[in-house]
Motif scaffolding. Sequence first.
Motif, mmCIF file in Angstrom:
data_model
loop_
_atom_site.group_PDB
_atom_site.id
_atom_site.type_symbol
_atom_site.label_atom_id
_atom_site.label_comp_id
_atom_site.label_asym_id
_atom_site.label_seq_id
_atom_site.Cartn_x
_atom_site.Cartn_y
_atom_site.Cartn_z
ATOM 1 N N GLY B 324 57.407 28.385 -25.534
ATOM 2 C CA GLY B 324 57.297 28.508 -26.794
ATOM 3 C C GLY B 324 58.734 28.237 -27.484
ATOM 4 N N TRP B 327 58.225 24.183 -29.828
ATOM 5 C CA TRP B 327 57.050 24.410 -30.547
ATOM 6 C C TRP B 327 56.674 25.812 -30.656
ATOM 7 C CZ3 TRP B 327 54.929 20.719 -33.484
ATOM 8 C CH2 TRP B 327 53.437 21.023 -34.043
ATOM 9 N N PRO B 328 56.634 26.443 -32.113
ATOM 10 C CA PRO B 328 56.877 27.961 -32.031
ATOM 11 C C PRO B 328 55.396 28.341 -31.491
ATOM 12 C CG PRO B 328 56.481 27.056 -34.274
ATOM 13 C CD PRO B 328 56.788 25.748 -33.292
ATOM 14 N N CYS B 330 53.296 30.718 -32.687
ATOM 15 C CA CYS B 330 52.692 30.806 -33.722
ATOM 16 C C CYS B 330 51.582 29.626 -34.080
ATOM 17 C CB CYS B 330 53.014 31.310 -35.134
ATOM 18 S SG CYS B 330 54.244 30.234 -35.681
ATOM 19 N N ALA B 331 52.076 28.453 -33.764
ATOM 20 C CA ALA B 331 51.510 27.147 -34.086
ATOM 21 C C ALA B 331 50.678 26.666 -32.636
ATOM 22 C CB ALA B 331 52.564 26.092 -34.572
ATOM 23 N N PHE B 332 50.621 27.409 -31.684
ATOM 24 C CA PHE B 332 49.990 27.133 -30.432
ATOM 25 C C PHE B 332 48.298 26.937 -30.898
ATOM 26 C CE2 PHE B 332 52.770 28.291 -26.616
ATOM 27 C CZ PHE B 332 53.547 27.739 -26.902
ATOM 28 N N PRO B 333 47.864 25.948 -30.375
ATOM 29 C CA PRO B 333 46.108 26.202 -30.337
ATOM 30 C C PRO B 333 46.058 27.367 -29.486
ATOM 31 C CG PRO B 333 46.885 23.847 -29.886
ATOM 32 C CD PRO B 333 48.097 24.759 -29.801
ATOM 33 N N TRP B 336 45.588 27.162 -25.604
ATOM 34 C CA TRP B 336 46.840 26.768 -24.769
ATOM 35 C C TRP B 336 47.594 28.453 -25.064
ATOM 36 C CZ3 TRP B 336 46.636 23.416 -21.620
ATOM 37 C CH2 TRP B 336 45.932 22.352 -21.610
#
Lengths: 389, 441
Positions: B324, B327-328, B330-333, B336
């Motif tokens: 992280g 790409w933060p 909080c935006a992980f699918p 993942w």
Amino acid sequence: MSTWHNMAAVARRELRVWRNRPIYLLGSVVTIALCAIFYLTFLRAGVPSDVPIGIVDNDNSTLSRNFIQQLDATQLGKTIEYASFAEAREDMQKGRITSVCVLPEGMYADVQAQRQPEFTFYVNTLYFLGGSLAYKDILQMINLTSGAVQRSVLRMKGVNEHAIAGRLRPVDLDIHMIGNPTMNYGSYLANMMLPGVLEMIIIIIIIYSFGTELKYGTSRHLLRTAGDRMPDAMGGKLALYTLLFLGIGYSLVFLLYRQMGFRFEGVVARMLTDMTLLVISSECVGVFIIGCIPVLRFALSIGALLSVMAFSLTGFTLPVEAMPPYIQGIAEIFPLRHYYQFYVQEGIFGAGFAGWYKEVIHMLIYLFLPLLVMRRLEKAYIYQNYPKK
Amino acid sequence: MKDNYIKSWLRDFWGIFGHELRTIFSDGGFLIIFFFAGLAYPILYNLIYKNGVLEDTPVAVVDNSGCAASRRFIREVDATREVSIAYRCVNMEEAKDLMQKRKVNGIIMFPSDFGEKIERMETAKISIYADMSSFLYYKNLLMGTEFVMLHEINSIQIERYNASGMTDQQSYQMVKAIPYEENIPYNRTFSYSIFLISAILMLIIQQVMFYGMSLLTGTSREENRSLATLPEDFSGHGMGRVVLGRGLAYWLLFMTISLYIAIIIPAWFGLPQRGSFQDIIVLLVIFLTDCVFFCQAWSSLITRRETVFVLLLFVSPILLFLTGFSWPTCAFPKFWKWFSYLFPSTFGCQAFINLNTAGGDLETIRFQLMAMTVQGMVYYALANIAVLVENWVISHREAIKGKRREVKGKIEERIEDRIEKRTGKRISISSILNKPIDSDI
């Protein structure tokens, strides 16, 4: 026997090896498939949304609430309110929120009285993307709020709307992003990460394929299959691998620019040229490494260490020109770097042959590498005089 | 009795520990990985990202208005850290050509009515074109022009309000209705080296250990030894002493390199070191313990020495994304996000960033420390199970082989029957399948 016969015999032998040891296909086709699934699903959103922004509202007025609601309503931001700055700061340090906005006490009253209350914000840029986006979002929102205050004053003075627009925003920027108009991180990263993984796979598999012959002592058998001609043995093996990797490479091009529909300015078919060159030049690098160090375990370690570096040295994140000069030179030895420059010319500017012919020449130079080490590898194949462990 | 148990436990533990150390230091491949990746990678990455920030991105200017305002704007943009005006072009074609030849990475264009619109108190537009081949070009171009634009806007606004009869003070209060103060405490310049290297350092430790340990496990399997290799005078049964004994060898070895990576390297390259020394040691102890069990559990699946490079090299860049750092989280699918919890590096990197670079304390990284502890316990259990299974397989090797042969024979017979039914010919499948590759040597 003719060269063609020899090469065909070697290729048939290699096919039998593939069938006996699944590692070749697992290491190439399955690996790239897993990577494609990862990079294309992980970054699917393109741009992150709802990045958490901490708010410390010391004012609790219509103005401050309005500001928070507006910030929350942006696609990028999601506000989380804190009772005190200390709490918010701790959470920012923990990486839970990207930034903290502090709305000062008496902000509304101060604005009304034109006392210029100072708005403060903090951004954690260690989590890079989230931090940069939050920074942009907050900056935009505070300028808009400031503008809203001016607008209400101008309205009260009876200035008409057209004139207000001119006073609030005398200069405006009109931004065009060439090659990636939506600022899509998914396409930006996948475009280079996937070919990068392919380059890594090719180097490793080629080293492995040539090296196992030494490790398991089957190299003389290989030479005999090739009619005791080293070029035929190499040619037969490489021909088969080239077919395999070209298949993977072309599927990648298809996947990225047709299936996913990533922005591509030029002609997609020309990327096939680029992909072909990447495959061939990476194979040559692999052969070169195992030729220089005909000991499987050392060659693999070196190959692995080198190919991991390629991602950074390609320069698609931090551009190469920002690196120290001696590193810039090293960057040129990776086929991926030339693949990237080819892609920039064709995919971003649509420049055509005139733009990328130099990269083609660069990548063709790699073809000399196997010739340099062929004799050495042949000797190693015949005498098997290198340590197997 | 009890005394004996402890004695034999310690003797076995010590024996396994010594044996593992000898194996490690007699393996050239491992040492290459260990010294090159462990010692040289941190230096290499620091050299690559030494400058950290991209400065003076070359930009072409097309000034169609040629007024005083546009000239001032160009001068100010040139003066920013982010952008430098490399070319002044007569028209867009020329600028486009320069961009395609990569002499410039952006274009700033002033339309012919720029000056007029400013005089008429309307909104004047500036077009900027950014080369998106690297997002840093775009970021520089945007930041450079936007700062200048905001500055320009303010001075133009003040002029305009002055013209409408306000005093300097009044118009300043209008324009800066809500002045703001920005604080970017941990990485002021958005430097690449600070955020990337912080994440990469911990990952290097885990990956070097994983590849190294898998290499050795694979080798011992190839030589018909097992990962649970026991010293000759092995006199007990416990699996715990195998896992802990082997673990300690790696733990000590990697503690030295971790101290180098987490403390000496940042000091050498002037990266921020805001965490206290004791806190970093606590983090390293927990992280390394977790890593040791993680690597033992997973490397038990490796059957051949080279497998790990051929099959698992691609994992490293993926793990880097899963921390992280870019790409933060909080935006992980969802999937993942859960997947990232499998790896010590996810928590280790975050903890190191928060502790060392953001200057937190142990309280700041409590969640990561707890996660790594739980993870470590789970992997310790899995590593034990791996040893147990391994020992069981070794002692039942013949029985398993027999069973396998039996099942295989049955299947082959069935297929052969079917082929016979259809074609009338009986073909022996085993003779086709088992034809060795070098049968004619």
